[in-house]
Design a protein around this motif. Sequence first.
Motif, PDB file in Angstrom:
ATOM      1  N   GLU A 162       0.832  -1.205   0.000  1.00 22.38           N
ATOM      2  CA  GLU A 162       0.000   0.000   0.000  1.00 22.38           C
ATOM      3  C   GLU A 162       0.865   1.252   0.000  1.00 22.38           C
ATOM      4  O   GLU A 162       0.579   2.198  -0.721  1.00 22.38           O
ATOM      5  N   ALA A 163       1.923   1.220   0.819  1.00 19.39           N
ATOM      6  CA  ALA A 163       2.821   2.373   0.865  1.00 19.39           C
ATOM      7  C   ALA A 163       3.486   2.573  -0.498  1.00 19.39           C
ATOM      8  O   ALA A 163       3.607   3.698  -0.992  1.00 19.39           O
ATOM      9  N   THR A 164       3.892   1.499  -1.111  1.00 17.32           N
ATOM     10  CA  THR A 164       4.522   1.575  -2.438  1.00 17.32           C
ATOM     11  C   THR A 164       3.519   2.083  -3.455  1.00 17.32           C
ATOM     12  O   THR A 164       3.838   2.925  -4.295  1.00 17.32           O
ATOM     13  N   ASP A 165       2.275   1.601  -3.355  1.00 16.99           N
ATOM     14  CA  ASP A 165       1.223   2.053  -4.270  1.00 16.99           C
ATOM     15  C   ASP A 165       0.962   3.537  -4.079  1.00 16.99           C
ATOM     16  O   ASP A 165       0.828   4.289  -5.053  1.00 16.99           O
ATOM     17  N   GLU A 166       0.908   3.991  -2.801  1.00 14.73           N
ATOM     18  CA  GLU A 166       0.676   5.408  -2.535  1.00 14.73           C
ATOM     19  C   GLU A 166       1.817   6.246  -3.079  1.00 14.73           C
ATOM     20  O   GLU A 166       1.602   7.302  -3.677  1.00 14.73           O
ATOM     21  N   VAL A 169       1.468   6.366  -6.739  1.00 14.93           N
ATOM     22  CA  VAL A 169       0.374   7.262  -7.117  1.00 14.93           C
ATOM     23  C   VAL A 169       0.813   8.706  -6.970  1.00 14.93           C
ATOM     24  O   VAL A 169       0.564   9.542  -7.853  1.00 14.93           O
ATOM     25  N   GLU A 170       1.482   9.050  -5.863  1.00  8.39           N
ATOM     26  CA  GLU A 170       1.944  10.422  -5.649  1.00  8.39           C
ATOM     27  C   GLU A 170       2.942  10.842  -6.725  1.00  8.39           C
ATOM     28  O   GLU A 170       2.863  11.939  -7.272  1.00  8.39           O
ATOM     29  N   GLU A 175       4.138  13.656 -11.667  1.00  4.54           N
ATOM     30  CA  GLU A 175       4.522  13.618 -13.078  1.00  4.54           C
ATOM     31  C   GLU A 175       3.410  14.170 -13.950  1.00  4.54           C
ATOM     32  O   GLU A 175       3.649  14.940 -14.892  1.00  4.54           O
ATOM     33  N   VAL A 176       2.177  13.794 -13.628  1.00  2.00           N
ATOM     34  CA  VAL A 176       1.035  14.290 -14.391  1.00  2.00           C
ATOM     35  C   VAL A 176       0.930  15.793 -14.207  1.00  2.00           C
ATOM     36  O   VAL A 176       0.696  16.545 -15.159  1.00  2.00           O
TER      37      VAL A 176
END
Length: 192
Positions: A162-166, A169-170, A175-176
Amino acid sequence: MPVKIRLQRHGKKGKPFYWIVAADSRAKRDGKFLEKLGIYNPNTNPATIELDVDGAVQWLQNGAQPTDTARAILSYKGALLKKHLAVGVRKGALTEEQAEEKFQAWLDEKEGKIGAKKESVEKAKEEQKAQALEAEKEVNAKREAEAKEAAAEAAEAEREAEATDEATVESAEEEVGAATAEEAKTEEKKDA
């Protein structure tokens, strides 16, 4: 006719059960017999023996010869002692009452020994059950501990995921956002 006191095998394969019989020595092992004197079951602990002691003594006095195993059984149940005492009575060394008293004392002592053996067997069974239960409890506790460890490791791995996913995502949002900012600058330059 030579008479033997011997065992006659019955029961199924691997589970013998014997009759103690007086039989003609020329007869087959499991064939004709003159009289059934008792039973012997070696499958129980201690072995189960039922014997007509008076009938066995009568056959012994008439000259029947026991086989080795039958002799051991007759001795164990007291038939040989009773025959010995009967010879003493016949010779006048003892009275009938004294012989019966000696035989009864011997029987009582033998019953005490058999009772002690049964108690020790029961106690050994109980100890074995207790040891098996204790071993099973240890195995169950170890299994539960391993399950808890596995669950904790799975939960930790899930948190890390989850931490890696967050973080992913961040960083993707950054980047976006950066790409959007660059596109906005590029459009401003085109408009200007």
